[in-house]
Design a protein around this motif. Structure first.
Motif, PDB file in Angstrom:
ATOM      1  N   MET A   1       0.846  -1.175   0.000  1.00  0.00           N
ATOM      2  CA  MET A   1       0.000   0.000   0.000  1.00  0.00           C
ATOM      3  C   MET A   1       0.893   1.240   0.000  1.00  0.00           C
ATOM      4  O   MET A   1       1.766   1.385   0.824  1.00  0.00           O
ATOM      5  N   HIS A   2       0.649   2.143  -0.928  1.00  0.00           N
ATOM      6  CA  HIS A   2       1.436   3.360  -1.056  1.00  0.00           C
ATOM      7  C   HIS A   2       0.763   4.483  -0.277  1.00  0.00           C
ATOM      8  O   HIS A   2      -0.418   4.763  -0.454  1.00  0.00           O
ATOM      9  N   SER A   3       1.517   5.127   0.580  1.00  0.00           N
ATOM     10  CA  SER A   3       0.975   6.213   1.385  1.00  0.00           C
ATOM     11  C   SER A   3       1.295   7.549   0.731  1.00  0.00           C
ATOM     12  O   SER A   3       2.431   7.793   0.334  1.00  0.00           O
ATOM     13  N   SER A   4       0.300   8.410   0.635  1.00  0.00           N
ATOM     14  CA  SER A   4       0.516   9.733   0.061  1.00  0.00           C
ATOM     15  C   SER A   4       0.751  10.772   1.155  1.00  0.00           C
ATOM     16  O   SER A   4       0.651  11.962   0.907  1.00  0.00           O
ATOM     17  N   ALA A   5       1.057  10.309   2.359  1.00  0.00           N
ATOM     18  CA  ALA A   5       1.276  11.226   3.472  1.00  0.00           C
ATOM     19  C   ALA A   5       2.564  12.014   3.257  1.00  0.00           C
ATOM     20  O   ALA A   5       3.578  11.470   2.836  1.00  0.00           O
ATOM     21  N   ASN A   6       2.476  13.316   3.511  1.00  0.00           N
ATOM     22  CA  ASN A   6       3.661  14.148   3.476  1.00  0.00           C
ATOM     23  C   ASN A   6       3.695  14.957   4.779  1.00  0.00           C
ATOM     24  O   ASN A   6       2.804  14.829   5.625  1.00  0.00           O
ATOM     25  N   ILE A   7       4.718  15.774   4.936  1.00  0.00           N
ATOM     26  CA  ILE A   7       4.883  16.527   6.176  1.00  0.00           C
ATOM     27  C   ILE A   7       3.656  17.391   6.463  1.00  0.00           C
ATOM     28  O   ILE A   7       3.161  17.416   7.585  1.00  0.00           O
ATOM     29  N   ASP A   8       3.160  18.083   5.453  1.00  0.00           N
ATOM     30  CA  ASP A   8       2.011  18.978   5.660  1.00  0.00           C
ATOM     31  C   ASP A   8       0.813  18.223   6.214  1.00  0.00           C
ATOM     32  O   ASP A   8       0.198  18.634   7.200  1.00  0.00           O
ATOM     33  N   LYS A   9       0.467  17.117   5.573  1.00  0.00           N
ATOM     34  CA  LYS A   9      -0.691  16.338   6.005  1.00  0.00           C
ATOM     35  C   LYS A   9      -0.492  15.782   7.409  1.00  0.00           C
ATOM     36  O   LYS A   9      -1.417  15.795   8.227  1.00  0.00           O
ATOM     37  N   LEU A  10       0.704  15.296   7.697  1.00  0.00           N
ATOM     38  CA  LEU A  10       0.955  14.711   9.017  1.00  0.00           C
ATOM     39  C   LEU A  10       0.954  15.764  10.118  1.00  0.00           C
ATOM     40  O   LEU A  10       0.500  15.490  11.233  1.00  0.00           O
ATOM     41  N   VAL A  11       1.450  16.968   9.831  1.00  0.00           N
ATOM     42  CA  VAL A  11       1.409  18.050  10.834  1.00  0.00           C
ATOM     43  C   VAL A  11      -0.036  18.356  11.199  1.00  0.00           C
ATOM     44  O   VAL A  11      -0.385  18.456  12.377  1.00  0.00           O
ATOM     45  N   PHE A  12      -0.899  18.485  10.197  1.00  0.00           N
ATOM     46  CA  PHE A  12      -2.314  18.762  10.469  1.00  0.00           C
ATOM     47  C   PHE A  12      -2.977  17.601  11.202  1.00  0.00           C
ATOM     48  O   PHE A  12      -3.791  17.810  12.107  1.00  0.00           O
ATOM     49  N   ARG A  13      -2.644  16.368  10.822  1.00  0.00           N
ATOM     50  CA  ARG A  13      -3.242  15.200  11.480  1.00  0.00           C
ATOM     51  C   ARG A  13      -2.831  15.111  12.942  1.00  0.00           C
ATOM     52  O   ARG A  13      -3.666  14.837  13.811  1.00  0.00           O
ATOM     53  N   VAL A  14      -1.554  15.333  13.216  1.00  0.00           N
ATOM     54  CA  VAL A  14      -1.071  15.263  14.598  1.00  0.00           C
ATOM     55  C   VAL A  14      -1.675  16.388  15.435  1.00  0.00           C
ATOM     56  O   VAL A  14      -2.161  16.162  16.547  1.00  0.00           O
ATOM     57  N   ALA A  15      -1.666  17.613  14.908  1.00  0.00           N
ATOM     58  CA  ALA A  15      -2.221  18.749  15.653  1.00  0.00           C
ATOM     59  C   ALA A  15      -3.709  18.544  15.925  1.00  0.00           C
ATOM     60  O   ALA A  15      -4.176  18.743  17.056  1.00  0.00           O
ATOM     61  N   GLY A  16      -4.452  18.150  14.919  1.00  0.00           N
ATOM     62  CA  GLY A  16      -5.879  17.915  15.097  1.00  0.00           C
ATOM     63  C   GLY A  16      -6.165  16.798  16.079  1.00  0.00           C
ATOM     64  O   GLY A  16      -7.071  16.898  16.915  1.00  0.00           O
ATOM     65  N   SER A  17      -5.385  15.721  15.997  1.00  0.00           N
ATOM     66  CA  SER A  17      -5.568  14.600  16.922  1.00  0.00           C
ATOM     67  C   SER A  17      -5.268  15.005  18.358  1.00  0.00           C
ATOM     68  O   SER A  17      -5.993  14.616  19.282  1.00  0.00           O
ATOM     69  N   LEU A  18      -4.206  15.789  18.555  1.00  0.00           N
ATOM     70  CA  LEU A  18      -3.870  16.235  19.907  1.00  0.00           C
ATOM     71  C   LEU A  18      -4.945  17.159  20.480  1.00  0.00           C
ATOM     72  O   LEU A  18      -5.274  17.068  21.667  1.00  0.00           O
ATOM     73  N   VAL A  19      -5.504  18.030  19.655  1.00  0.00           N
ATOM     74  CA  VAL A  19      -6.574  18.916  20.127  1.00  0.00           C
ATOM     75  C   VAL A  19      -7.796  18.099  20.530  1.00  0.00           C
ATOM     76  O   VAL A  19      -8.355  18.288  21.619  1.00  0.00           O
ATOM     77  N   LEU A  20      -8.217  17.180  19.682  1.00  0.00           N
ATOM     78  CA  LEU A  20      -9.389  16.369  20.001  1.00  0.00           C
ATOM     79  C   LEU A  20      -9.153  15.474  21.217  1.00  0.00           C
ATOM     80  O   LEU A  20     -10.035  15.330  22.079  1.00  0.00           O
ATOM     81  N   LEU A  21      -7.962  14.885  21.317  1.00  0.00           N
ATOM     82  CA  LEU A  21      -7.635  14.044  22.470  1.00  0.00           C
ATOM     83  C   LEU A  21      -7.642  14.853  23.758  1.00  0.00           C
ATOM     84  O   LEU A  21      -8.209  14.424  24.776  1.00  0.00           O
ATOM     85  N   SER A  22      -7.040  16.036  23.723  1.00  0.00           N
ATOM     86  CA  SER A  22      -6.990  16.849  24.939  1.00  0.00           C
ATOM     87  C   SER A  22      -8.374  17.341  25.347  1.00  0.00           C
ATOM     88  O   SER A  22      -8.684  17.441  26.539  1.00  0.00           O
ATOM     89  N   LEU A  23      -9.234  17.639  24.371  1.00  0.00           N
ATOM     90  CA  LEU A  23     -10.604  18.031  24.704  1.00  0.00           C
ATOM     91  C   LEU A  23     -11.366  16.880  25.347  1.00  0.00           C
ATOM     92  O   LEU A  23     -12.105  17.075  26.314  1.00  0.00           O
ATOM     93  N   ALA A  24     -11.200  15.683  24.813  1.00  0.00           N
ATOM     94  CA  ALA A  24     -11.858  14.511  25.404  1.00  0.00           C
ATOM     95  C   ALA A  24     -11.334  14.244  26.817  1.00  0.00           C
ATOM     96  O   ALA A  24     -12.113  13.969  27.738  1.00  0.00           O
ATOM     97  N   LEU A  25     -10.021  14.331  26.995  1.00  0.00           N
ATOM     98  CA  LEU A  25      -9.444  14.105  28.320  1.00  0.00           C
ATOM     99  C   LEU A  25      -9.893  15.178  29.311  1.00  0.00           C
ATOM    100  O   LEU A  25     -10.131  14.892  30.483  1.00  0.00           O
ATOM    101  N   ALA A  26     -10.022  16.419  28.840  1.00  0.00           N
ATOM    102  CA  ALA A  26     -10.501  17.490  29.716  1.00  0.00           C
ATOM    103  C   ALA A  26     -11.954  17.255  30.121  1.00  0.00           C
ATOM    104  O   ALA A  26     -12.337  17.530  31.263  1.00  0.00           O
ATOM    105  N   HIS A  27     -12.732  16.736  29.204  1.00  0.00           N
ATOM    106  CA  HIS A  27     -14.148  16.488  29.494  1.00  0.00           C
ATOM    107  C   HIS A  27     -14.323  15.331  30.475  1.00  0.00           C
ATOM    108  O   HIS A  27     -15.100  15.418  31.416  1.00  0.00           O
ATOM    109  N   TRP A  28     -13.612  14.217  30.236  1.00  0.00           N
ATOM    110  CA  TRP A  28     -13.841  13.007  31.019  1.00  0.00           C
ATOM    111  C   TRP A  28     -12.839  12.764  32.139  1.00  0.00           C
ATOM    112  O   TRP A  28     -13.059  11.893  32.976  1.00  0.00           O
ATOM    113  N   HIS A  29     -11.739  13.501  32.168  1.00  0.00           N
ATOM    114  CA  HIS A  29     -10.727  13.227  33.187  1.00  0.00           C
ATOM    115  C   HIS A  29     -10.439  14.442  34.057  1.00  0.00           C
ATOM    116  O   HIS A  29     -10.750  14.453  35.234  1.00  0.00           O
TER     117      HIS A  29
END
Length: 79
Positions: free
Chosen positions: A1-29
């Motif tokens: 499987m060929h991945s089309s991920a590049n730095i730009d896409k991964l930066v947005f994915r990591v930042a978005g994931s961290l924001v959503l994770l921290s919001l969930a942890l703030a809500h439930w923890h």
């Protein structure tokens, strides 16, 4: 499987994931997890002015292909 991920896409994915994770942890923890959201937001804001992104630099050193915004490597965009 060929991945089309590049730095730009991964930066947005990591930042978005961290924001959503921290919001969930703030809500439930503990509300102090919102500091992670603030850190990610502040880093994104400073990167928009300075062009320096620590995550982009890390991904560049790991050999991830550059995208349109971070062709200079080490988190510095080519203008």
């Amino acid at each position: 499987m060929h991945s089309s991920a590049n730095i730009d896409k991964l930066v947005f994915r990591v930042a978005g994931s961290l924001v959503l994770l921290s919001l969930a942890l703030a809500h439930w923890h503990n509300a102090h997890w919102l500091w992670l959201t603030a850190f990610v937001g502040a880093n994104m804001l400073q990167a928009s002015f300075t062009g320096f992104c620590p995550m982009a630099g890390l991904l560049s050193r790991l050999g991830v292909a550059p995208g349109a915004a971070f062709r200079g490597g080490h988190g510095t965009p080519t203008l």
